[in-house]
Structures are given as structure tokens and as C-alpha cells.
Design a protein around this motif. Structure first.
Motif, PDB file in Angstrom:
ATOM      1  N   TRP A  25       0.795  -1.219   0.000  1.00 16.70           N
ATOM      2  CA  TRP A  25       0.000   0.000   0.000  1.00 16.70           C
ATOM      3  C   TRP A  25       0.832   1.275   0.000  1.00 16.70           C
ATOM      4  CZ3 TRP A  25      -3.530   1.566   4.633  1.00 16.70           C
ATOM      5  CH2 TRP A  25      -4.502   2.461   4.208  1.00 16.70           C
ATOM      6  N   ARG A  26       2.038   1.244   0.471  1.00 19.04           N
ATOM      7  CA  ARG A  26       2.865   2.446   0.588  1.00 19.04           C
ATOM      8  C   ARG A  26       3.211   2.998  -0.792  1.00 19.04           C
ATOM      9  NH1 ARG A  26       1.967   3.297   5.646  1.00 19.04           N
ATOM     10  NH2 ARG A  26       2.556   1.630   7.020  1.00 19.04           N
ATOM     11  N   PRO A  27       2.906   4.271  -1.049  1.00 20.02           N
ATOM     12  CA  PRO A  27       3.228   4.838  -2.363  1.00 20.02           C
ATOM     13  C   PRO A  27       4.723   5.085  -2.534  1.00 20.02           C
ATOM     14  CG  PRO A  27       2.220   6.501  -0.967  1.00 20.02           C
ATOM     15  CD  PRO A  27       2.199   5.223  -0.190  1.00 20.02           C
ATOM     16  N   ASP A  28       5.211   4.884  -3.743  1.00 17.49           N
ATOM     17  CA  ASP A  28       6.601   5.153  -4.077  1.00 17.49           C
ATOM     18  C   ASP A  28       6.655   5.559  -5.541  1.00 17.49           C
ATOM     19  OD1 ASP A  28       9.355   5.341  -3.933  1.00 17.49           O
ATOM     20  OD2 ASP A  28       9.629   3.227  -4.451  1.00 17.49           O
ATOM     21  N   PRO A  29       6.971   6.775  -5.849  1.00 14.61           N
ATOM     22  CA  PRO A  29       7.405   7.847  -4.956  1.00 14.61           C
ATOM     23  C   PRO A  29       6.227   8.454  -4.212  1.00 14.61           C
ATOM     24  CG  PRO A  29       7.209   8.702  -7.167  1.00 14.61           C
ATOM     25  CD  PRO A  29       6.905   7.223  -7.241  1.00 14.61           C
ATOM     26  N   TYR A  30       6.533   9.272  -3.215  1.00 16.44           N
ATOM     27  CA  TYR A  30       5.502   9.975  -2.461  1.00 16.44           C
ATOM     28  C   TYR A  30       4.794  10.938  -3.407  1.00 16.44           C
ATOM     29  CZ  TYR A  30       3.437  12.165   1.654  1.00 16.44           C
ATOM     30  OH  TYR A  30       2.570  12.630   2.597  1.00 16.44           O
ATOM     31  N   PRO A  31       3.464  10.940  -3.454  1.00 13.96           N
ATOM     32  CA  PRO A  31       2.722  11.769  -4.414  1.00 13.96           C
ATOM     33  C   PRO A  31       2.917  13.274  -4.214  1.00 13.96           C
ATOM     34  CG  PRO A  31       1.315  10.073  -3.485  1.00 13.96           C
ATOM     35  CD  PRO A  31       2.584  10.059  -2.693  1.00 13.96           C
ATOM     36  N   GLU A  32       3.126  13.966  -5.295  1.00 14.89           N
ATOM     37  CA  GLU A  32       3.206  15.430  -5.295  1.00 14.89           C
ATOM     38  C   GLU A  32       1.821  15.988  -4.962  1.00 14.89           C
ATOM     39  OE1 GLU A  32       5.514  18.695  -5.490  1.00 14.89           O
ATOM     40  OE2 GLU A  32       6.266  16.741  -6.117  1.00 14.89           O
ATOM     41  N   GLY A  33       1.755  16.948  -4.058  1.00  9.58           N
ATOM     42  CA  GLY A  33       0.480  17.580  -3.717  1.00  9.58           C
ATOM     43  C   GLY A  33      -0.289  16.897  -2.607  1.00  9.58           C
ATOM     44  N   LEU A  34       0.220  15.772  -2.092  1.00  5.26           N
ATOM     45  CA  LEU A  34      -0.422  15.078  -0.980  1.00  5.26           C
ATOM     46  C   LEU A  34       0.004  15.754   0.320  1.00  5.26           C
ATOM     47  CD1 LEU A  34      -2.060  12.709   0.198  1.00  5.26           C
ATOM     48  CD2 LEU A  34       0.033  11.355   0.104  1.00  5.26           C
ATOM     49  N   ARG A  35      -0.958  16.204   1.114  1.00  3.83           N
ATOM     50  CA  ARG A  35      -0.682  16.935   2.361  1.00  3.83           C
ATOM     51  C   ARG A  35      -0.680  16.029   3.581  1.00  3.83           C
ATOM     52  NH1 ARG A  35       2.129  21.182   1.533  1.00  3.83           N
ATOM     53  NH2 ARG A  35       1.332  22.321  -0.249  1.00  3.83           N
ATOM     54  N   SER A  65      -3.886   9.059 -11.944  1.00  5.61           N
ATOM     55  CA  SER A  65      -3.669   8.607 -13.319  1.00  5.61           C
ATOM     56  C   SER A  65      -2.200   8.325 -13.620  1.00  5.61           C
ATOM     57  CB  SER A  65      -4.210   9.651 -14.304  1.00  5.61           C
ATOM     58  OG  SER A  65      -3.485  10.858 -14.187  1.00  5.61           O
ATOM     59  N   SER A  66      -1.340   8.385 -12.608  1.00  2.00           N
ATOM     60  CA  SER A  66       0.102   8.200 -12.820  1.00  2.00           C
ATOM     61  C   SER A  66       0.480   6.725 -12.949  1.00  2.00           C
ATOM     62  CB  SER A  66       0.891   8.819 -11.666  1.00  2.00           C
ATOM     63  OG  SER A  66       0.748   8.033 -10.489  1.00  2.00           O
ATOM     64  N   GLU A  67       1.610   6.491 -13.567  1.00  2.00           N
ATOM     65  CA  GLU A  67       2.146   5.136 -13.705  1.00  2.00           C
ATOM     66  C   GLU A  67       2.484   4.555 -12.329  1.00  2.00           C
ATOM     67  OE1 GLU A  67       2.825   1.650 -15.258  1.00  2.00           O
ATOM     68  OE2 GLU A  67       2.066   3.335 -16.425  1.00  2.00           O
ATOM     69  N   ALA A  68       2.999   5.400 -11.422  1.00  2.00           N
ATOM     70  CA  ALA A  68       3.334   4.936 -10.069  1.00  2.00           C
ATOM     71  C   ALA A  68       2.096   4.424  -9.340  1.00  2.00           C
ATOM     72  CB  ALA A  68       4.003   6.059  -9.274  1.00  2.00           C
ATOM     73  N   GLU A  69       0.969   5.121  -9.465  1.00  2.00           N
ATOM     74  CA  GLU A  69      -0.268   4.671  -8.815  1.00  2.00           C
ATOM     75  C   GLU A  69      -0.793   3.404  -9.485  1.00  2.00           C
ATOM     76  OE1 GLU A  69      -3.902   4.633  -6.440  1.00  2.00           O
ATOM     77  OE2 GLU A  69      -1.744   4.792  -6.212  1.00  2.00           O
TER      78      GLU A  69
END
Length: 98
Positions: A25-35, A65-69
Motif C-alpha cells: 500500500w505504501r506509495p513510491d514515490p511519495y505523491p506530489e500535492g499530498l498533504r 492517473s500516474s504510472e506509479a499509482e
């Protein structure tokens, strides 16, 4: 009052898969704009609700919509039985001090 942009996802996962799911579940890389991001588990560990706060709807949509997600969702998929999600906009409610 400050407006918030919130993405909420609730997933039902396979019994006994909580530990594996958490690693995936941990995102990599950390999403831009996530607070901020929060996770809440049911007592039986089979339902997880994630609540994330974003700079804007566009920032959230860009991540979604990113490839990382897409990769993250593929890695999680063996553990997920059902998923519901929604994007919301709102404000903090004032709770009186007691």
C-alpha cells in the motif's frame, strides 16, 4: 474556513493479508500535492479506509492517473477483494470546546 480536497478509498482485503497489504500500500514515490494521509482498519483487519488530503483536485487526479499509482494498485490487487472510492471537497466542522 479553509477548504479541503479529500480522496477516500475503502478496501476489503483477504483474511489474514493485512501485513502483506500494508507493505504493498505504501506509495513510491511519495505523491506530489499530498498533504496528509490516514488509514483506519476494522477490528477484524479485513476492511481498510484510507483518507488523503490534497492541495487540489488536479493534484489528486494527477496521482491517480500516474504510472506509479497504477503499479501500486497492481501490487495491492492480490490482497483486495472489493474497493470503493470517492473524491470530496469540504471544510472542517467547528466542534465546541467542553
Amino acid at each position: 474556513m479553509r477548504e479541503h480536497f479529500v480522496w477516500v478509498t475503502t478496501r476489503r482485503i483477504r483474511p489474514g493479508a493485512l501485513e502483506e497489504f500494508e507493505r504493498a500500500w505504501r506509495p513510491d514515490p511519495y505523491p506530489e500535492g499530498l498533504r496528509h494521509a490516514y488509514a483506519y482498519w476494522s477490528e477484524d483487519g479485513q476492511e481498510i479506509t484510507g483518507v488523503s488530503f490534497w492541495d487540489s483536485k488536479e493534484a489528486c487526479d494527477s496521482w491517480r492517473s500516474s504510472e506509479a499509482e497504477n503499479r501500486r494498485r497492481e501490487i495491492m490487487s492480490p490482497y483486495v477483494l472489493e474497493e470503493r472510492e470517492g473524491f470530496y471537497q469540504g471544510r472542517e466542522l467547528g466542534v465546541p470546546v467542553r
